[in-house]
Write an enzyme that holds these catalytic residues in place. Structure first.
Site: not given
Lengths: 192, 278
Positions: A39, A97
């Site tokens: 990222h 998750k």
């Protein structure tokens, strides 16, 4: 359970705006793994794939001999501050998750969804995957961007494009249950 | 570091460590599996039932294909029991580390171990003090490998409670799961260490996770029920089962102390023991 799952294929379009939090879906097509380091680099250097309709999978897989050995989801909340620029560039969904924060929930509004995959289910995941390519391999196995083709990966919509968030609902219910908690082993419980 | 292969004790322990590691990351102990299946059958929340279905299918695929059930193959926590005729030497520690290195490259395992400050990855899952090796006297020479993943380990907590607040233990455990939410990959197993000292309580909590989960005492069941009232559910998506079992280990402690440690373990309570045959 499986018969009811909605079928989705990447690149995703406005069909995902119909999804509701709690819906079960099966996703096919290309997804891109990305964790913290990937990222940061995409933010700095640009996205090394076409982001329009793309799906990002929060995952640091085990790869051997160009095959996906194990590829369960990692904790998405670590990327809470790093999701916005991807959505602005056209990314339509994140898989991971644990859910994501209120900022991401708002950024997804009217644009995209968060899909939850069962934590720890790395063998199930890899049985639905074919490795197609890699970017940023110098970041190491866990942090590289792996381009993976999914074949009907079973997921559940955690956050929909209307701001419904089943993680947040569960969190609020847990907080309220804890406010009413009184240990049974407590010798003197005051009236509440 | 490496000892010649002709040292039978060294190679037998390295082999046994490799075998235990492989078995631990691929298949769950039968009692753990029974508890997961029982909860999957009893769960009433539809989203949670889907999560349980994924977990059970994942367990079956890992076993069938002989691959790790989770990509976080953990850090190596190892328990050795030594019979009277096996002396405790540095060679035993080196043999366990050799088994860990081989497991990392051959199974394969994700290289997870880094220096805590520089974050430099050793690439072989060993490092200063890792594998963590705990030694006990025993009748047989055995090695138990307990790979510990980070999601659950990071949610673990310790408290030095007031000795007059024994009733606060349950609240501390429940509060631990409240703040953990979906992060430790629930439904979880909770190892609770009560008593001893600051360090001993944490050790007891970890060892409690190795106890059979087929039964719980009344105290353990009560804590488990209270945790499940939170309704966090599998992966924090909501559901009846936040905890699958709670296990408690205690030790004597100072009259002025009440240490309580909670070691959180995801549904994949992976551990395996292998007898070492030199």
């Amino acid at each position: 359970m499986k018969g009811k799952a909605m079928q989705l294929r990447t690149p995703l379009g406005d069909e995902l705006l119909k999804l509701k939090a709690g819906d079960r879906v099966e996703l096919s097509g290309i997804v891109y793994t990305a964790r913290d380091e990937a990222h940061l680099r995409m933010q700095k250097d640009g996205i090394p794939f076409d982001p329009v309709g793309a799906v990002i999978y929060h995952c640091g897989p085990v790869i051997r001999d160009r095959k996906v050995i194990a590829a369960g989801p990692t904790t998405s909340a670590r990327m809470n501050e790093l999701a916005g620029f991807l959505i602005d560039k056209g990314v339509r969904a994140f898989i991971g998750k644990g859910g994501m924060g209120a900022t991401v929930r708002n950024q997804l509004n009217g644009r995209g969804v968060y899909l939850a995959f069962t934590g720890g289910c790395a063998a199930l995941a890899s049985s639905h995957m074919i490795l197609k390519g890699v970017h940023y391999e110098d970041l190491g196995m866990a942090e590289a961007i792996w381009e993976i083709e999914l074949d009907h990966l079973p997921l559940v919509v955690g956050i929909d494009s209307c701001g419904n968030d089943i993680f947040d609902t569960a969190r609020k219910n847990a907080e309220s249950a804890f406010r009413n908690f009184a240990p049974r082993s407590c010798p003197q419980v005051e009236e509440r | 570091m490496k000892k010649p292969a002709q040292d039978p004790l060294f190679s037998a322990l390295a082999d046994a460590t490799f075998e235990a590691y492989k078995s631990a990351v691929i298949s769950l102990p039968s009692d753990v599996l029974r508890v997961i299946r029982k909860a999957a059958a009893a769960e009433t929340n539809p989203v949670a039932r889907g999560e349980f279905a994924n977990i059970l299918e994942n367990i079956e695929i890992a076993e069938r294909l002989g691959v790790p059930m989770c990509q976080d193959t953990g850090v190596p926590v190892v328990y050795l029991t030594l019979p009277p005729d096996v002396p405790l030497t540095q060679s035993l520690y080196d043999a366990v580390a050799e088994g860990v290195r081989r497991a990392t490259s051959e199974i394969p395992l994700r290289p997870n171990v880094v220096d805590p400050l520089t974050r430099h990855n050793t690439k072989d899952n060993t490092g200063a003090g890792i594998p963590a090796i705990h030694v006990r006297p025993g009748e047989k020479f055995t090695v138990t490998v307990f790979p510990k993943g980070a999601g659950a380990e990071n949610s673990s907590r310790i408290a030095m409670l007031l000795p007059s607040h024994v009733y606060g233990i349950e609240g501390f455990v429940v509060e631990t799961m409240l703040s953990a939410e979906g992060k430790p990959c629930p439904p979880v197993f909770l190892g609770i260490g009560i008593g001893g000292t600051f360090d001993l309580a944490a050790n007891l909590a970890k060892e409690a996770l190795l106890l059979s989960v087929d039964t719980m005492t009344e105290f353990e069941q009560q804590i488990c029920d209270s945790v499940n009232k939170l309704g966090i559910g599998p992966m924090g998506l909501g559901g009846d089962f936040t905890a699958l079992a709670v296990k408690v280990k205690t030790a004597g402690c100072h009259t002025a102390s009440l240490p309580v440690a909670v070691n959180v373990q995801c549904w994949a309570n992976r551990h395996a023991s292998v007898e070492v045959n030199p």
